[in-house]
Scaffold this motif. Structure first.
Motif, PDB file in Angstrom:
ATOM      1  N   ARG A 236       1.105  16.799   5.475  1.00 43.21           N
ATOM      2  CA  ARG A 236      -0.008  16.235   4.694  1.00 43.21           C
ATOM      3  C   ARG A 236       0.497  14.993   3.973  1.00 43.21           C
ATOM      4  NH1 ARG A 236      -4.279  19.601   4.445  1.00 43.21           N
ATOM      5  NH2 ARG A 236      -5.186  18.241   2.862  1.00 43.21           N
ATOM      6  N   ILE A 237      -0.462  14.166   3.555  1.00 42.09           N
ATOM      7  CA  ILE A 237      -0.079  12.976   2.806  1.00 42.09           C
ATOM      8  C   ILE A 237       0.522  13.417   1.465  1.00 42.09           C
ATOM      9  CG2 ILE A 237      -2.396  12.682   1.754  1.00 42.09           C
ATOM     10  CD1 ILE A 237      -0.257   9.771   3.010  1.00 42.09           C
ATOM     11  N   PRO A 238       1.657  12.846   1.089  1.00 43.22           N
ATOM     12  CA  PRO A 238       2.218  13.212  -0.214  1.00 43.22           C
ATOM     13  C   PRO A 238       1.219  12.915  -1.338  1.00 43.22           C
ATOM     14  CG  PRO A 238       3.830  12.006   1.102  1.00 43.22           C
ATOM     15  CD  PRO A 238       2.528  11.924   1.840  1.00 43.22           C
ATOM     16  N   ASP A 239       1.348  13.626  -2.391  1.00 45.68           N
ATOM     17  CA  ASP A 239       0.456  13.498  -3.539  1.00 45.68           C
ATOM     18  C   ASP A 239       0.397  12.054  -4.056  1.00 45.68           C
ATOM     19  OD1 ASP A 239      -1.077  15.087  -5.610  1.00 45.68           O
ATOM     20  OD2 ASP A 239       0.317  13.943  -6.865  1.00 45.68           O
ATOM     21  N   HIS A 240      -0.802  11.686  -4.530  1.00 45.55           N
ATOM     22  CA  HIS A 240      -1.066  10.329  -5.028  1.00 45.55           C
ATOM     23  C   HIS A 240       0.013   9.866  -6.001  1.00 45.55           C
ATOM     24  CE1 HIS A 240      -3.578   7.100  -6.838  1.00 45.55           C
ATOM     25  NE2 HIS A 240      -4.264   7.161  -5.711  1.00 45.55           N
ATOM     26  N   HIS A 241       0.309  10.692  -6.971  1.00 45.53           N
ATOM     27  CA  HIS A 241       1.271  10.303  -7.990  1.00 45.53           C
ATOM     28  C   HIS A 241       2.686  10.154  -7.405  1.00 45.53           C
ATOM     29  CE1 HIS A 241       2.414   9.640 -12.085  1.00 45.53           C
ATOM     30  NE2 HIS A 241       3.413  10.489 -11.952  1.00 45.53           N
ATOM     31  N   VAL A 242       3.033  11.046  -6.497  1.00 43.92           N
ATOM     32  CA  VAL A 242       4.349  10.975  -5.853  1.00 43.92           C
ATOM     33  C   VAL A 242       4.469   9.680  -5.031  1.00 43.92           C
ATOM     34  CG1 VAL A 242       5.861  12.057  -4.120  1.00 43.92           C
ATOM     35  CG2 VAL A 242       4.642  13.473  -5.807  1.00 43.92           C
ATOM     36  N   ARG A 243       3.382   9.334  -4.339  1.00 42.82           N
ATOM     37  CA  ARG A 243       3.408   8.091  -3.558  1.00 42.82           C
ATOM     38  C   ARG A 243       3.642   6.879  -4.463  1.00 42.82           C
ATOM     39  NH1 ARG A 243      -1.371   9.860  -1.412  1.00 42.82           N
ATOM     40  NH2 ARG A 243      -2.504   7.942  -1.917  1.00 42.82           N
ATOM     41  N   TYR A 244       2.960   6.872  -5.616  1.00 45.61           N
ATOM     42  CA  TYR A 244       3.138   5.737  -6.517  1.00 45.61           C
ATOM     43  C   TYR A 244       4.521   5.735  -7.172  1.00 45.61           C
ATOM     44  CZ  TYR A 244      -1.220   3.384  -5.845  1.00 45.61           C
ATOM     45  OH  TYR A 244      -2.229   2.643  -5.290  1.00 45.61           O
ATOM     46  N   GLU A 245       5.053   6.914  -7.424  1.00 45.38           N
ATOM     47  CA  GLU A 245       6.424   6.995  -7.945  1.00 45.38           C
ATOM     48  C   GLU A 245       7.398   6.358  -6.953  1.00 45.38           C
ATOM     49  OE1 GLU A 245       8.312  10.820  -9.766  1.00 45.38           O
ATOM     50  OE2 GLU A 245       8.887  10.713  -7.638  1.00 45.38           O
ATOM     51  N   ARG A 246       7.223   6.705  -5.667  1.00 43.58           N
ATOM     52  CA  ARG A 246       8.067   6.107  -4.629  1.00 43.58           C
ATOM     53  C   ARG A 246       7.820   4.597  -4.538  1.00 43.58           C
ATOM     54  NH1 ARG A 246      10.372   7.626   0.956  1.00 43.58           N
ATOM     55  NH2 ARG A 246      10.060   5.731   2.154  1.00 43.58           N
ATOM     56  N   ALA A 247       6.556   4.197  -4.668  1.00 39.92           N
ATOM     57  CA  ALA A 247       6.225   2.768  -4.587  1.00 39.92           C
ATOM     58  C   ALA A 247       6.917   1.981  -5.701  1.00 39.92           C
ATOM     59  CB  ALA A 247       4.716   2.575  -4.648  1.00 39.92           C
ATOM     60  N   HIS A 248       6.936   2.528  -6.915  1.00 45.87           N
ATOM     61  CA  HIS A 248       7.620   1.845  -8.022  1.00 45.87           C
ATOM     62  C   HIS A 248       9.092   1.644  -7.703  1.00 45.87           C
ATOM     63  CE1 HIS A 248       4.854   1.369 -11.507  1.00 45.87           C
ATOM     64  NE2 HIS A 248       4.134   2.273 -10.869  1.00 45.87           N
ATOM     65  N   GLU A 249       9.725   2.702  -7.227  1.00 48.41           N
ATOM     66  CA  GLU A 249      11.159   2.581  -6.923  1.00 48.41           C
ATOM     67  C   GLU A 249      11.383   1.634  -5.742  1.00 48.41           C
ATOM     68  OE1 GLU A 249      13.321   6.306  -6.640  1.00 48.41           O
ATOM     69  OE2 GLU A 249      15.027   5.271  -5.720  1.00 48.41           O
ATOM     70  N   PHE A 250      10.495   1.692  -4.765  1.00 51.27           N
ATOM     71  CA  PHE A 250      10.566   0.802  -3.602  1.00 51.27           C
ATOM     72  C   PHE A 250      10.526  -0.660  -4.056  1.00 51.27           C
ATOM     73  CE2 PHE A 250       9.684   1.139   1.105  1.00 51.27           C
ATOM     74  CZ  PHE A 250       9.671  -0.224   1.400  1.00 51.27           C
TER      75      PHE A 250
ATOM     76  N   ILE B 182       0.851  -1.195   0.000  1.00 48.37           N
ATOM     77  CA  ILE B 182       0.000   0.000   0.000  1.00 48.37           C
ATOM     78  C   ILE B 182       0.887   1.245   0.000  1.00 48.37           C
ATOM     79  CG2 ILE B 182      -1.943  -1.099   1.171  1.00 48.37           C
ATOM     80  CD1 ILE B 182      -1.060   0.465   3.739  1.00 48.37           C
ATOM     81  N   THR B 183       0.268   2.364  -0.382  1.00 50.47           N
ATOM     82  CA  THR B 183       1.011   3.632  -0.344  1.00 50.47           C
ATOM     83  C   THR B 183       0.480   4.534   0.768  1.00 50.47           C
ATOM     84  OG1 THR B 183      -0.419   4.843  -1.882  1.00 50.47           O
ATOM     85  CG2 THR B 183       1.352   3.512  -2.852  1.00 50.47           C
ATOM     86  N   SER B 184      -0.575   4.118   1.478  1.00 51.80           N
ATOM     87  CA  SER B 184      -1.228   4.896   2.549  1.00 51.80           C
ATOM     88  C   SER B 184      -1.844   6.161   1.983  1.00 51.80           C
ATOM     89  CB  SER B 184      -0.267   5.268   3.685  1.00 51.80           C
ATOM     90  OG  SER B 184       0.376   4.117   4.183  1.00 51.80           O
ATOM     91  N   GLY B 185      -2.932   6.635   2.638  1.00 52.08           N
ATOM     92  CA  GLY B 185      -3.628   7.743   1.992  1.00 52.08           C
ATOM     93  C   GLY B 185      -4.220   8.808   2.887  1.00 52.08           C
ATOM     94  N   THR B 186      -3.770   8.914   4.131  1.00 54.69           N
ATOM     95  CA  THR B 186      -4.394   9.929   4.989  1.00 54.69           C
ATOM     96  C   THR B 186      -3.353  10.871   5.594  1.00 54.69           C
ATOM     97  OG1 THR B 186      -4.286   8.591   7.010  1.00 54.69           O
ATOM     98  CG2 THR B 186      -6.241   8.306   5.619  1.00 54.69           C
ATOM     99  N   ASP B 187      -3.789  12.089   5.850  1.00 50.97           N
ATOM    100  CA  ASP B 187      -2.909  13.072   6.498  1.00 50.97           C
ATOM    101  C   ASP B 187      -2.505  12.602   7.891  1.00 50.97           C
ATOM    102  OD1 ASP B 187      -3.100  14.725   4.308  1.00 50.97           O
ATOM    103  OD2 ASP B 187      -4.646  16.009   5.171  1.00 50.97           O
ATOM    104  N   GLY B 188      -3.439  11.945   8.588  1.00 42.00           N
ATOM    105  CA  GLY B 188      -3.137  11.467   9.937  1.00 42.00           C
ATOM    106  C   GLY B 188      -1.944  10.533   9.953  1.00 42.00           C
TER     107      GLY B 188
END
Lengths: 447, 447
Positions: B143-157, B128-134
């Protein structure tokens, strides 16, 4: 200290094959068992039968292609393994090493609280800051951050983690079906921490664990390490080569704890001891020589170079240790480097001789002798103000751990120095450590 | 597809009390068992007796003082719990959720490899990339990083993690006592990864695990999520409200996987299903109504607001859902937000009605009916190209999980749709998934 009721504490430092760097090559070792759970389960259960206080797993966050040629793989990640061992043991404490340099406090607070719930109050954390470039290179750094910076981060990491553990008061969870009130949230606290290294809102997403605060253990003996230990550590693993050194360390740390307003008795000092036991002293020495025969000098040198953060590969094995950087200038493992340098100087060891002195326990004190000789030495250190107990590091697990548990432990029990039954249920109770008060209790900050 | 030998897969989505948000208040629930290991052990063993493919634990990285008043605590950290469950089960797969946004690849590669060793090849990772500010606020973000940025990190991860798992070839570990060679280090590989989010040298400090690559699972159904899934996921948990929607999703993801050169059969699609089973349909509906009675609208609203990243507290419960931001502008959970908005629109639900529709499974499809009706529905979705199996989310665990395992599973077995014995040993074998080739194998880059 020294009164009749004082008894010592024993922690087993688990090494699948043993602590001697050639242990896996010993005839008694079974290489199929290196990361085999049933083997590790037998070790844990045997230690529990002997009424030891705790099991402990060290950790590193890297290996290298060079090192794995001859050994040096870590095995299962410690919290993973201890979570599994929690299910097949009932009383023995479970201490995992986790680095503050390559983790986030929220994740670590939660994992230890989870293990503490799972084990019903048997979790302990050996707090390390890690000390090698190889580890840093697996976590987005080129070099290991400076010693002082690592400890600065460790202090803030602990501050946050302790607040997360305290973020749920013990009676916050109500789960009242009738009203539908799950938690009394006047007893659930945000941290709103904003520091140099971390920003963490909280609360933890797990209710307070049985120990409230898992046991805090620390192993660094540098100036930064001792300052950290005096403030936070409840048990200390330390490497000490002589009774005199151990005595000085013991007095120093207890005094520092008192300066922090802590009771010196609430800091348990456990020097490492690497026994190899024989029917006679000559038999034990023969066993030790047999293990030394199985070492690879190239590997031993690589391990030593990695440990002291100084490449020794260009130096003649039969010459002296070269001059190392001043202790305070070492980025990596300061106290162990100092211990190794002092040992080589004091005993005028060549590099080759030093490698063999370190092969059995990496700088921890080795003893090759009879069970009675080992018990005598433990008693002497314990009664002469050098130790509250010991971190037991058998050079060989198969056979060697058995020798310690079957021969030395009963001898210590006969002398009235060690428990014959568990009297407590939690790890803190085994070590006689209180649960510190919840820093948020009674604040009712949100009412 | 559709040939006689095709059988379906069943994953149990474990929730201590059940998936209905008021499950813990149900008379059959025992609140003492919320984080009690023996309770979780019984669930796992019962699922294994029924020959289910796997257990799965979801995860979040935060809770809030408001939410815990009525519930919403996560329980034990998933990998900790699954490590313990690995020891008390033998065949069932163990799938843990871990976020790529708040962890480091080296730690996660190692923990899953450790669980895979410990369980002898039964580890799976729900990415998962997680999706809440909390959650972000527990990890140094406002704040939660932007959706696209999270997925960019997920790909590299993922890129890094897969390389770490491949960094040891299967036959690299030799442990030859005679020569003292521990590993053939021509088969141990550095990554030397330097990317936008991570720099990781490798190799992993653990030898290759039984599955080589733990099973990769994914649950996001946004555009970014589907693109990610098509490239990496071997099993997909998805929320689908209707057979038509599920059919479209199934066809879309299988086609995308094919575009990545993957066999569509190597991507197992598992819609969530939240059953509540009665002796008659009326009996089941009555049970569901009883659960709905136990909800707190204020809590349900908070959960929904958190899920869609939009504060609904100012809106009248008996009015419609307000207009939400366009899907592609949502930083948090895009696909679930879209599903919820579409559901409310299609059925013209008030907020209050929507809350009850979501109470049983948070957007996953709920079914209240007889065991036969549930089996019919599963069979229909399975045979009509909408599912390869199901992610089973009983609304109530005590009693409700039993109803599913004791009544629906045998019915599926009678219809020849589900296994009556395990034929494989590893999680991959249960799902009929191949072990992908090691990307470093045969490269001998260091010889």
């Amino acid at each position: 200290m020294g009164n009749q009721k004082r008894t010592l504490h024993l922690n087993l430092f688990v090494a699948s094959m043993g602590h001697h760097e050639a242990a896996w090559r010993h005839p008694s070792s079974n290489v199929e068992e290196i990361i085999d759970f049933s083997h590790l389960q037998r070790i844990a259960q045997k230690a529990e039968q002997a009424k030891l206080d705790s099991l402990f797993l060290a950790d590193r966050y890297a290996t290298s292609r060079k090192a794995v040629k001859y050994g040096a793989i870590s095995g299962l990640e410690p919290l993973t393994l201890l979570s599994a061992l929690a299910v097949v043991t009932k009383r023995i404490g479970l201490i995992a090493t986790v680095s503050t340099s390559f983790n986030e406090p929220f994740n670590i607070a939660r994992r230890f609280a989870s293990l503490d719930h799972l084990s019903q109050g048997r979790a302990g954390w050996n707090i390390i800051t890690s000390g090698t470039d190889g580890e840093a290179q697996n976590f987005n750094h080129d070099r290991i951050p400076d010693h002082h910076v690592r400890y600065e981060r460790a202090h803030e990491f602990l501050d946050v983690t302790l607040k997360l553990w305290d973020s749920w008061e013990a009676d916050a969870l109500i789960a009242d079906k009738a009203t539908g009130i799950y938690a009394d949230n006047s007893k659930v606290h945000e941290l709103n921490h904003r520091g140099k290294h971390f920003a963490v809102r909280g609360p933890l997403n797990l209710s307070r664990s049985p120990q409230g605060r898992p046991l805090l253990v620390q192993a660094g003996s540098s100036e930064d390490g001792k300052a950290f230990a005096a403030q936070y550590a409840e048990a200390i693993f330390t490497a000490q080569q002589s009774l005199a050194d151990a005595h000085a360390f013991y007095a120093d740390v207890k005094a520092r704890a008192a300066q922090h307003g802590r009771s010196p008795e609430q800091v348990i000092i456990l020097p490492g001891i690497c026994p190899i036991i024989g029917e006679s002293e000559a038999d034990a020495k023969e066993k030790e020589a047999q293990l030394h025969e199985l070492t690879h000098p190239a590997y031993s040198l690589l391990q030593l170079s990695n440990r002291i953060g100084f490449d020794l590969s260009g130096y003649p094995l039969d010459g002296p240790l070269p001059e190392l950087p001043a202790t305070e200038k070492i980025a990596g493992h300061q106290s162990r480097t100092k211990l190794i340098r002092d040992l080589a100087e004091r005993e005028q060891l060549t590099i080759r001789q030093l490698l063999l002195r370190l092969a059995g326990g990496r700088g921890h004190r080795t003893i090759a002798g009879t069970a009675k000789q080992v018990a005598d030495e433990l008693e002497a250190w314990f009664t002469q103000g050098a130790a509250d107990g010991f971190n037991i590091m058998p050079q060989i697990t198969n056979g060697g751990l058995d020798d310690f548990l079957d021969q030395v432990v009963p001898e210590l029990q006969r002398r009235g120095l060690f428990r014959t039954e568990y009297t407590g249920k939690t790890l803190r109770e085994h070590y006689g450590l209180e649960v510190p008060a919840n820093q948020f209790a009674g604040s009712h900050q949100y009412q």
